[in-house]
Design a protein around this motif. Structure first.
Motif, PDB file in Angstrom:
ATOM      1  N   SER A   1       6.957  13.132 -11.231  1.00 25.39           N
ATOM      2  CA  SER A   1       8.167  13.833 -11.626  1.00 25.39           C
ATOM      3  C   SER A   1       9.384  13.158 -10.988  1.00 25.39           C
ATOM      4  N   GLN A   2      10.572  13.586 -11.415  1.00 24.94           N
ATOM      5  CA  GLN A   2      11.800  13.036 -10.842  1.00 24.94           C
ATOM      6  C   GLN A   2      11.845  13.279  -9.334  1.00 24.94           C
ATOM      7  N   GLY A   3      11.514  14.489  -8.922  1.00 24.72           N
ATOM      8  CA  GLY A   3      11.525  14.794  -7.497  1.00 24.72           C
ATOM      9  C   GLY A   3      10.499  13.990  -6.726  1.00 24.72           C
ATOM     10  N   GLN A   4       9.328  13.780  -7.305  1.00 20.18           N
ATOM     11  CA  GLN A   4       8.292  12.986  -6.649  1.00 20.18           C
ATOM     12  C   GLN A   4       8.713  11.529  -6.515  1.00 20.18           C
ATOM     13  N   ARG A   5       9.398  10.994  -7.528  1.00 23.09           N
ATOM     14  CA  ARG A   5       9.885   9.608  -7.441  1.00 23.09           C
ATOM     15  C   ARG A   5      10.950   9.488  -6.357  1.00 23.09           C
ATOM     16  N   HIS A   6      11.767  10.534  -6.200  1.00 21.99           N
ATOM     17  CA  HIS A   6      12.766  10.530  -5.134  1.00 21.99           C
ATOM     18  C   HIS A   6      12.081  10.489  -3.775  1.00 21.99           C
ATOM     19  N   LEU A   7      10.992  11.217  -3.645  1.00 22.06           N
ATOM     20  CA  LEU A   7      10.232  11.205  -2.403  1.00 22.06           C
ATOM     21  C   LEU A   7       9.661   9.810  -2.133  1.00 22.06           C
TER      22      LEU A   7
ATOM     23  N   ARG B   1       2.157  10.098   6.477  1.00 18.77           N
ATOM     24  CA  ARG B   1       3.059  10.971   7.228  1.00 18.77           C
ATOM     25  C   ARG B   1       3.559  12.130   6.385  1.00 18.77           C
ATOM     26  N   PHE B   2       3.579  11.920   5.069  1.00 17.12           N
ATOM     27  CA  PHE B   2       4.016  12.971   4.151  1.00 17.12           C
ATOM     28  C   PHE B   2       2.838  13.631   3.425  1.00 17.12           C
ATOM     29  N   GLY B   3       1.623  13.316   3.845  1.00 19.69           N
ATOM     30  CA  GLY B   3       0.453  13.883   3.187  1.00 19.69           C
ATOM     31  C   GLY B   3       0.241  13.341   1.785  1.00 19.69           C
ATOM     32  N   LYS B   4       0.684  12.099   1.524  1.00 14.93           N
ATOM     33  CA  LYS B   4       0.625  11.531   0.177  1.00 14.93           C
ATOM     34  C   LYS B   4      -0.188  10.239   0.131  1.00 14.93           C
ATOM     35  N   ARG B   5      -1.100  10.051   1.050  1.00 11.03           N
ATOM     36  CA  ARG B   5      -1.890   8.812   1.049  1.00 11.03           C
ATOM     37  C   ARG B   5      -2.624   8.622  -0.276  1.00 11.03           C
ATOM     38  N   HIS B   6      -3.003   9.718  -0.915  1.00  7.86           N
ATOM     39  CA  HIS B   6      -3.715   9.639  -2.195  1.00  7.86           C
ATOM     40  C   HIS B   6      -2.820   9.141  -3.325  1.00  7.86           C
ATOM     41  N   TRP B   7      -1.527   8.975  -3.062  1.00  3.55           N
ATOM     42  CA  TRP B   7      -0.616   8.439  -4.071  1.00  3.55           C
ATOM     43  C   TRP B   7      -0.618   6.910  -4.108  1.00  3.55           C
ATOM     44  N   ALA B   8      -1.285   6.253  -3.214  1.00  5.70           N
ATOM     45  CA  ALA B   8      -1.151   4.801  -3.043  1.00  5.70           C
ATOM     46  C   ALA B   8      -1.346   4.040  -4.351  1.00  5.70           C
ATOM     47  N   GLU B   9      -2.344   4.414  -5.137  1.00  2.35           N
ATOM     48  CA  GLU B   9      -2.623   3.699  -6.388  1.00  2.35           C
ATOM     49  C   GLU B   9      -2.057   4.410  -7.610  1.00  2.35           C
ATOM     50  N   ARG B  10      -1.320   5.447  -7.383  1.00  2.76           N
ATOM     51  CA  ARG B  10      -0.812   6.234  -8.506  1.00  2.76           C
ATOM     52  C   ARG B  10       0.358   5.521  -9.184  1.00  2.76           C
ATOM     53  N   SER B  11       0.395   5.591 -10.514  1.00  2.00           N
ATOM     54  CA  SER B  11       1.494   5.004 -11.263  1.00  2.00           C
ATOM     55  C   SER B  11       2.761   5.808 -11.039  1.00  2.00           C
ATOM     56  N   VAL B  12       3.847   5.121 -10.757  1.00  2.00           N
ATOM     57  CA  VAL B  12       5.125   5.792 -10.532  1.00  2.00           C
ATOM     58  C   VAL B  12       5.547   6.580 -11.767  1.00  2.00           C
ATOM     59  N   HIS B  13       5.200   6.077 -12.937  1.00  8.61           N
ATOM     60  CA  HIS B  13       5.639   6.718 -14.179  1.00  8.61           C
ATOM     61  C   HIS B  13       4.975   8.064 -14.418  1.00  8.61           C
ATOM     62  N   THR B  14       3.921   8.383 -13.679  1.00  5.14           N
ATOM     63  CA  THR B  14       3.271   9.688 -13.819  1.00  5.14           C
ATOM     64  C   THR B  14       3.892  10.741 -12.912  1.00  5.14           C
TER      65      THR B  14
ATOM     66  N   GLY C   1       2.100   2.676  -3.883  1.00  5.02           N
ATOM     67  CA  GLY C   1       1.783   1.837  -2.735  1.00  5.02           C
ATOM     68  C   GLY C   1       2.558   0.536  -2.746  1.00  5.02           C
ATOM     69  N   GLU C   2       2.676  -0.082  -3.923  1.00  2.34           N
ATOM     70  CA  GLU C   2       3.425  -1.336  -4.027  1.00  2.34           C
ATOM     71  C   GLU C   2       4.895  -1.122  -3.713  1.00  2.34           C
ATOM     72  N   GLU C   3       5.433  -0.019  -4.198  1.00  2.00           N
ATOM     73  CA  GLU C   3       6.851   0.266  -3.971  1.00  2.00           C
ATOM     74  C   GLU C   3       7.151   0.451  -2.490  1.00  2.00           C
ATOM     75  N   VAL C   4       6.313   1.217  -1.800  1.00  2.00           N
ATOM     76  CA  VAL C   4       6.544   1.471  -0.383  1.00  2.00           C
ATOM     77  C   VAL C   4       6.308   0.212   0.446  1.00  2.00           C
ATOM     78  N   ALA C   5       5.367  -0.631   0.018  1.00  2.00           N
ATOM     79  CA  ALA C   5       5.046  -1.840   0.776  1.00  2.00           C
ATOM     80  C   ALA C   5       6.083  -2.945   0.603  1.00  2.00           C
ATOM     81  N   PHE C   6       6.842  -2.907  -0.493  1.00  2.00           N
ATOM     82  CA  PHE C   6       7.735  -4.023  -0.819  1.00  2.00           C
ATOM     83  C   PHE C   6       8.736  -4.313   0.297  1.00  2.00           C
ATOM     84  N   GLY C   7       9.374  -3.271   0.825  1.00  2.00           N
ATOM     85  CA  GLY C   7      10.365  -3.486   1.875  1.00  2.00           C
ATOM     86  C   GLY C   7       9.768  -4.108   3.118  1.00  2.00           C
ATOM     87  N   LEU C   8       8.521  -3.765   3.408  1.00  2.00           N
ATOM     88  CA  LEU C   8       7.862  -4.335   4.588  1.00  2.00           C
ATOM     89  C   LEU C   8       7.604  -5.823   4.406  1.00  2.00           C
TER      90      LEU C   8
END
Length: 255
Positions: A155-161, A140-153, A113-120
């Motif tokens: 996968s590489q593909g998920q971080r790209h997303l 929009r990508f069905g990932k709202r439940h990721w908002a508080e998730r640690s980026v380090h958890t 959530g912090e990462e996506v919000a930073f640009g805004l």
């Protein structure tokens, strides 16, 4: 697999008051330690969907950084929608978004959530508005439940997303994708491409994989920092493929 379906020929969206569209390079050159890496390039990149192809070391990623204002040309000029984005960083943020090939070079915050919000927040949104915008982008990508998730958890593909969602949340006029589907599985790649297809923004897709560019309006083939081909994919891609098949000047892997 072909990505980015060809869009109707039209002016790029979001032209400035002077009517200047897209990326304009005028004899732009990039050098490192006295060695020319790119150019001089003189190009007007105005089509809605443009592909850039070339072998490793041809200057593709350098071109991406030049178009996004992350580096300035050593000579010549580079403008996006009439703005010298290497000199005006605020304008650069609004004009163009870059998806790096390696998400670890892009992510700087511990949670999604912090990462996506930073640009805004960089665009001037309040923390509350940026948080709301980030949640909307994730949804929009069905990932709202990721908002508080640690980026380090992730996968590489998920971080790209996550990086792509962060770029899209800022809604720039131009989106530059540098090997955007690296590390993503086929279903995720197809889902991302469907979303990209529907965007109004100009998109420049940089890749070493010619089949990805069959649906774009125009292809630029870079070779040793110069333009070796420029035109419709049906003309440029077969020439690029033939060049790769017959070129005995292979890179020295020990260099």
């Amino acid at each position: 697999m072909t990505f980015l379906r060809r869009q109707p020929a039209r002016a790029c969206p979001g032209a400035n008051g002077n009517g200047q569209n897209g990326v304009v390079l005028d004899a732009a050159t990039v050098a490192r330690q006295g060695r020319r890496i790119l150019g001089p390039l003189t190009l007007a990149l105005t089509e809605p969907r443009i592909g850039v192809v070339g072998r490793n070391g041809s200057g593709k990623s350098t071109l991406a950084r030049l178009m996004c204002g992350l580096i300035a040309p050593d000579s010549g000029t580079a403008q996006v929608y009439g703005t010298d984005i290497a000199r005006d960083r605020k304008a650069a943020i609004r004009a163009v978004g870059l998806l790096f090939q390696n998400p670890d070079h892009q992510i700087i915050f511990p949670t999604v959530g912090e990462e996506v919000a930073f640009g805004l927040t960089q665009l001037g949104a309040s923390k509350a508005a940026a948080r709301e915008g980030a949640h909307a982008a994730l949804a929009r990508f069905g990932k709202r439940h990721w908002a508080e998730r640690s980026v380090h958890t992730l996968s590489q593909g998920q971080r790209h997303l996550v990086c792509l969602m962060a770029v899209l949340a800022m809604a720039p006029r131009l989106i530059v994708l540098d090997e955007p589907f690296a590390g993503l599985d086929i279903p995720t790649t197809r889902a991302l491409n469907r979303y990209l297809d529907g965007l109004e923004q100009q998109i420049i897709l940089i890749t070493h994989d010619p089949p990805m560019l069959g649906g774009v309006n125009r292809v630029i083939w870079l070779e040793r920092g110069d333009v070796a081909g420029d035109g419709p994919p049906g003309h440029v891609l077969p020439a690029f493929h033939a060049g790769m098949e017959t070129d005995d000047d292979c890179p020295d892997l020990a260099d």
